[in-house]
Scaffold this active site. Structure first.
Site, PDB file in Angstrom:
ATOM      1  N   LYS A 183      -1.602  25.218  -4.250  1.00  0.00           N
ATOM      2  CA  LYS A 183      -0.586  24.337  -3.658  1.00  0.00           C
ATOM      3  C   LYS A 183       0.844  25.160  -3.491  1.00  0.00           C
ATOM      4  O   LYS A 183       1.253  25.257  -2.640  1.00  0.00           O
ATOM      5  CB  LYS A 183      -0.417  23.124  -4.480  1.00  0.00           C
ATOM      6  CG  LYS A 183       0.455  21.984  -3.664  1.00  0.00           C
ATOM      7  CD  LYS A 183       0.425  20.627  -4.609  1.00  0.00           C
ATOM      8  CE  LYS A 183       1.160  19.768  -3.995  1.00  0.00           C
ATOM      9  NZ  LYS A 183       1.173  18.584  -5.026  1.00  0.00           N
ATOM     10  N   THR A 235       8.831   6.946 -10.499  1.00  0.00           N
ATOM     11  CA  THR A 235       9.002   5.617 -10.818  1.00  0.00           C
ATOM     12  C   THR A 235       8.239   5.158 -12.131  1.00  0.00           C
ATOM     13  O   THR A 235       7.037   5.571 -12.369  1.00  0.00           O
ATOM     14  CB  THR A 235       8.446   4.648  -9.746  1.00  0.00           C
ATOM     15  OG1 THR A 235       9.215   4.998  -8.357  1.00  0.00           O
ATOM     16  CG2 THR A 235       8.665   3.108  -9.978  1.00  0.00           C
ATOM     17  N   CYS A 273       3.580   2.510  -3.135  1.00  0.00           N
ATOM     18  CA  CYS A 273       4.419   2.028  -3.995  1.00  0.00           C
ATOM     19  C   CYS A 273       4.558   0.582  -4.159  1.00  0.00           C
ATOM     20  O   CYS A 273       4.435   0.300  -5.309  1.00  0.00           O
ATOM     21  CB  CYS A 273       5.936   2.514  -3.179  1.00  0.00           C
ATOM     22  SG  CYS A 273       6.252   4.206  -2.906  1.00  0.00           S
ATOM     23  N   GLU A 282       8.486   6.563   2.958  1.00  0.00           N
ATOM     24  CA  GLU A 282       7.529   7.852   3.767  1.00  0.00           C
ATOM     25  C   GLU A 282       7.621   7.446   5.226  1.00  0.00           C
ATOM     26  O   GLU A 282       8.181   6.566   5.653  1.00  0.00           O
ATOM     27  CB  GLU A 282       6.148   7.452   3.334  1.00  0.00           C
ATOM     28  CG  GLU A 282       5.638   7.658   2.073  1.00  0.00           C
ATOM     29  CD  GLU A 282       4.140   7.918   1.690  1.00  0.00           C
ATOM     30  OE1 GLU A 282       3.449   7.892   2.566  1.00  0.00           O
ATOM     31  OE2 GLU A 282       3.957   7.713   0.195  1.00  0.00           O
ATOM     32  N   PHE A 312      12.503  -5.997   7.113  1.00  0.00           N
ATOM     33  CA  PHE A 312      11.377  -6.393   6.262  1.00  0.00           C
ATOM     34  C   PHE A 312      10.763  -7.894   6.491  1.00  0.00           C
ATOM     35  O   PHE A 312      10.608  -8.396   5.688  1.00  0.00           O
ATOM     36  CB  PHE A 312      11.465  -6.047   4.802  1.00  0.00           C
ATOM     37  CG  PHE A 312      11.437  -4.533   4.468  1.00  0.00           C
ATOM     38  CD1 PHE A 312      12.048  -3.390   5.019  1.00  0.00           C
ATOM     39  CD2 PHE A 312      10.206  -4.298   3.713  1.00  0.00           C
ATOM     40  CE1 PHE A 312      11.752  -2.341   4.813  1.00  0.00           C
ATOM     41  CE2 PHE A 312       9.919  -2.880   3.629  1.00  0.00           C
ATOM     42  CZ  PHE A 312      10.780  -1.929   4.115  1.00  0.00           C
ATOM     43  N   LYS A 366       1.111   2.699   7.211  1.00  0.00           N
ATOM     44  CA  LYS A 366       2.322   2.513   8.223  1.00  0.00           C
ATOM     45  C   LYS A 366       2.403   3.818   9.156  1.00  0.00           C
ATOM     46  O   LYS A 366       1.635   4.784   8.740  1.00  0.00           O
ATOM     47  CB  LYS A 366       3.542   2.190   7.451  1.00  0.00           C
ATOM     48  CG  LYS A 366       4.221   3.599   6.538  1.00  0.00           C
ATOM     49  CD  LYS A 366       5.605   3.172   5.975  1.00  0.00           C
ATOM     50  CE  LYS A 366       6.294   4.421   5.761  1.00  0.00           C
ATOM     51  NZ  LYS A 366       7.611   4.012   5.277  1.00  0.00           N
ATOM     52  N   ARG A 393      -3.066   5.671   0.984  1.00  0.00           N
ATOM     53  CA  ARG A 393      -3.212   4.888  -0.273  1.00  0.00           C
ATOM     54  C   ARG A 393      -2.825   3.322   0.062  1.00  0.00           C
ATOM     55  O   ARG A 393      -1.874   3.020   0.670  1.00  0.00           O
ATOM     56  CB  ARG A 393      -2.241   5.284  -1.359  1.00  0.00           C
ATOM     57  CG  ARG A 393      -2.652   6.752  -1.902  1.00  0.00           C
ATOM     58  CD  ARG A 393      -1.957   7.265  -2.584  1.00  0.00           C
ATOM     59  NE  ARG A 393      -0.713   7.994  -2.029  1.00  0.00           N
ATOM     60  CZ  ARG A 393       0.323   8.660  -2.470  1.00  0.00           C
ATOM     61  NH1 ARG A 393       0.307   8.568  -3.940  1.00  0.00           N
ATOM     62  NH2 ARG A 393       1.359   9.024  -1.876  1.00  0.00           N
ATOM     63  N   GLY A 413       1.174  -2.164   2.145  1.00  0.00           N
ATOM     64  CA  GLY A 413       0.072  -1.227   1.283  1.00  0.00           C
ATOM     65  C   GLY A 413       1.000   0.003   0.923  1.00  0.00           C
ATOM     66  O   GLY A 413       2.335  -0.058   1.022  1.00  0.00           O
TER      67      GLY A 413
HETATM   68  C1  UGA Z   1       8.715   1.871  -0.199  1.00  0.00           C
HETATM   69  C2  UGA Z   1      10.367   1.462  -0.087  1.00  0.00           C
HETATM   70  O1  UGA Z   1      10.595   1.153   1.136  1.00  0.00           O
HETATM   71  C3  UGA Z   1      11.185   2.605  -0.411  1.00  0.00           C
HETATM   72  O2  UGA Z   1      12.518   2.283  -0.498  1.00  0.00           O
HETATM   73  C4  UGA Z   1      10.760   3.003  -1.874  1.00  0.00           C
HETATM   74  O3  UGA Z   1      11.559   4.425  -2.287  1.00  0.00           O
HETATM   75  C5  UGA Z   1       9.399   3.810  -1.785  1.00  0.00           C
HETATM   76  O4  UGA Z   1       8.416   2.287  -1.366  1.00  0.00           O
HETATM   77  C6  UGA Z   1       8.797   3.997  -3.091  1.00  0.00           C
HETATM   78  O5  UGA Z   1       8.998   3.285  -3.995  1.00  0.00           O
HETATM   79  O6  UGA Z   1       8.501   5.478  -3.034  1.00  0.00           O
HETATM   80  P1  UGA Z   1       7.330   3.190   1.826  1.00  0.00           P
HETATM   81  O7  UGA Z   1       6.010   2.457   0.580  1.00  0.00           O
HETATM   82  O8  UGA Z   1       7.117   4.473   2.017  1.00  0.00           O
HETATM   83  O9  UGA Z   1       8.680   2.755   0.969  1.00  0.00           O
HETATM   84  O10 UGA Z   1       6.943   2.153   3.016  1.00  0.00           O
HETATM   85  P2  UGA Z   1       8.026   0.960   3.659  1.00  0.00           P
HETATM   86  O11 UGA Z   1       8.131   1.407   4.694  1.00  0.00           O
HETATM   87  O12 UGA Z   1       8.460   0.085   2.591  1.00  0.00           O
HETATM   88  O13 UGA Z   1       6.614   0.125   3.852  1.00  0.00           O
HETATM   89  C7  UGA Z   1       5.587  -0.429   2.852  1.00  0.00           C
HETATM   90  C8  UGA Z   1       4.604  -1.207   3.308  1.00  0.00           C
HETATM   91  O14 UGA Z   1       5.212  -2.528   3.781  1.00  0.00           O
HETATM   92  C9  UGA Z   1       3.819  -0.673   4.660  1.00  0.00           C
HETATM   93  O15 UGA Z   1       2.398  -1.044   4.395  1.00  0.00           O
HETATM   94  C10 UGA Z   1       4.564  -1.587   5.680  1.00  0.00           C
HETATM   95  O16 UGA Z   1       3.589  -1.956   6.886  1.00  0.00           O
HETATM   96  C11 UGA Z   1       4.736  -3.047   5.173  1.00  0.00           C
HETATM   97  N1  UGA Z   1       5.785  -3.606   5.727  1.00  0.00           N
HETATM   98  C12 UGA Z   1       7.351  -3.407   5.581  1.00  0.00           C
HETATM   99  C13 UGA Z   1       5.569  -4.905   6.535  1.00  0.00           C
HETATM  100  O17 UGA Z   1       4.241  -5.307   6.509  1.00  0.00           O
HETATM  101  N2  UGA Z   1       6.577  -5.695   7.012  1.00  0.00           N
HETATM  102  C14 UGA Z   1       7.776  -5.285   7.120  1.00  0.00           C
HETATM  103  O18 UGA Z   1       8.616  -5.859   7.620  1.00  0.00           O
HETATM  104  C15 UGA Z   1       8.007  -3.885   6.551  1.00  0.00           C
END
Ligand code: UGA
Length: 436
Positions: free
Chosen positions: A35, A123, A264, A156, A253, A325, A332, A261
């Site tokens: 890596k 985390t 996180c 992400e 959100f 997403k 994952r 999914g």
């Molecule tokens: C999430 C948090 O948003 C970040 O702030 C945090 O730093 C990160 O986890 C982490 O702990 O590292 P992430 O998992 O990359 O970020 O993605 P999100 O954009 O939050 O989406 C998470 C899931 O929720 C996805 O499956 C998305 O499709 C879903 N989602 C999001 C919904 O179903 N509806 C929404 O309105 C928003």
């Protein structure tokens, strides 16, 4: 400032690269030699928009380097970020597995020389920074250091922007010296007036779980309300807009979907439930959000079956989007990893497309899934199409072309991308979430 990052996973790599972009001298350390060799050549192991360009730029400008060698990376650093993985424990009990954190603390301890701050970016459960402190103290009683917690809130697909323009920076510190080091690290953000919130170490550790759990609750809430809308004949898109305009609620959100999914929310909600149990407390709302999320995936499977006339057997289904997403190749806990195996088990044939996630999908989806080059190939002669992930390229599909190439024009939109009235006009049997 000289900064060392332990772990070149998603968080470590983004953090290291962005800190180099701020002007710091950053060394990223990882145990995996292959890596590191790839990273030295500017080859990135994950897909994150803009990251490859930023890595290459900072390597060329001499602020970012990669190594497997801790012996020089540690003594020269004023700040050492631990950004190793904390997966859900293999015991299956929801606890975060801290093996890598403990190992990192042990490994860096002997090389600590001048004063430095060991900052947890991963985390981790409340109390982990103290464990790191104890491990280092016992491995190297002479070490002069402080520990700190600095949780990340990157999404992400938008990680670089989130790092460069954060809503806030949370630092859990206990000495003025450590606080100063962290303020110096984030100084480039002062101009943007991004607030830095100093808290106790435990508060910072818990803040990360509370933020993710709150967002997970928000998503499960709107998913449940969407299901109520379906029963009542109301429209969740209008409803979300209306409640989101209330500043106390906020519009983000509130998009219903097949369930959250990623690496996180599913992991952190479970970990929070376990952490609070240890303190004899409960987070019933978070437990309910987790339950609603599983039920939502099951509900999607039923919705698809209903749209196929009650049976998946022998039906060809085109799936658009596989990742959890858009703008990531991460699979994952993606809803696709629950929904697709269930459809295959009941005899469906799956033809799938994803702009970036097909390589990762092959590692985690059953081998029967057929991967195709584009959305139109996925729907050719299909009995139904499922829009699973809302990639931009699926937002303006040539719907007439799709209609004419499908065997049965059944369109199941799990992200509410299209307008139900327009889809009906085009002759689709259309189903989405929480809209008529
Ligand atoms: C999430 C948090 O948003 C970040 O702030 C945090 O730093 C990160 O986890 C982490 O702990 O590292 P992430 O998992 O990359 O970020 O993605 P999100 O954009 O939050 O989406 C998470 C899931 O929720 C996805 O499956 C998305 O499709 C879903 N989602 C999001 C919904 O179903 N509806 C929404 O309105 C928003």
């Amino acid at each position: 400032m000289n900064i060392t990052i332990i772990g070149t996973g998603y968080v470590g790599l983004v953090t290291g690269t962005c800190l180099a972009e701020f002007g710091h001298h950053v060394t990223c350390v990882d145990k995996i030699e292959e890596k590191i060799n790839q990273l030295k050549k500017g080859k990135i192991p994950i897909y994150e928009p803009g990251l490859d360009t930023l890595v290459a730029k900072n390597i060329t400008e001499g602020r970012l380097c990669f190594t497997t060698d801790l012996t020089t990376a540690i003594p020269e650093a004023k700040a050492i970020f631990i950004a190793v993985g904390t997966p859900t424990s293999r015991r299956g009990d929801g606890y975060a597995d801290l093996t890598y954190i403990h190992a990192a603390a042990k490994e860096i301890a002997p090389y600590l020389d001048n004063y430095s701050v060991i900052i947890n970016k991963s985390t981790v459960p409340v109390g982990t920074a103290r464990q790191v402190e104890r491990i280092i103290q016992s491995e190297n009683p002479k070490a002069n250091f402080d520990v700190a917690s600095n949780p990340e809130f990157l999404r992400e697909g938008a990680a670089i922007n989130d790092f460069m323009r954060p809503d806030r920076i949370v630092i859990g510190v206990e000495s003025e010296e450590a606080k100063q080091v962290l303020h110096d690290i984030y100084k480039p953000l002062y101009l943007l007036e991004r607030p830095i919130i100093s808290t106790s170490i435990e508060t910072a550790e818990l803040t990360k779980y509370a933020a993710n759990a709150f967002l997970a609750v928000k998503i499960s809430f709107i998913n449940e309300i969407a299901n109520v809308c379906e029963a009542i004949g109301a429209d969740v898109a209008d409803l979300a807009k209306a409640i989101g305009m209330d500043g106390r609620i906020g519009s983000k959100f509130l998009h219903p979907g097949p369930g959250y999914g990623g690496s996180c929310f599913p992991k952190d909600t479970l970990a929070l439930m376990r952490i609070v149990q240890e303190y004899g407390e409960n987070v019933r709302i978070v437990s309910a959000a987790v339950e609603v999320n599983s039920a939502q995936k099951a509900r999607m499977i039923k919705k698809i079956r209903d749209m196929l006339g009650g049976s998946e057997s022998g039906k060809t289904i085109g799936v658009l989007g596989l990742t959890f997403k858009p703008e990531t190749d991460d699979m994952r806990d993606a809803p696709a990893t629950t929904i697709i195996p269930a459809l295959l088990e009941r005899g469906a044939k799956i033809r799938a497309h994803d702009p970036k996630g097909m390589e990762e999908s092959q590692k985690c989806l059953p081998p029967e899934v057929q991967y195709v080059k584009n959305a139109y190939e996925a729907v050719e002669n299909a009995d139904a199409v499922i829009l699973m992930t809302e990639w931009n390229q699926y937002r303006a599909l040539d719907l007439e072309k799709i209609h004419s190439t499908m065997r049965k024009a059944v369109f199941i939109d799990l992200r509410n991308v299209y307008e139900p009235a327009r889809m009906k006009e085009l002759g689709f049997e259309y189903s989405c979430i929480g809209r008529k």
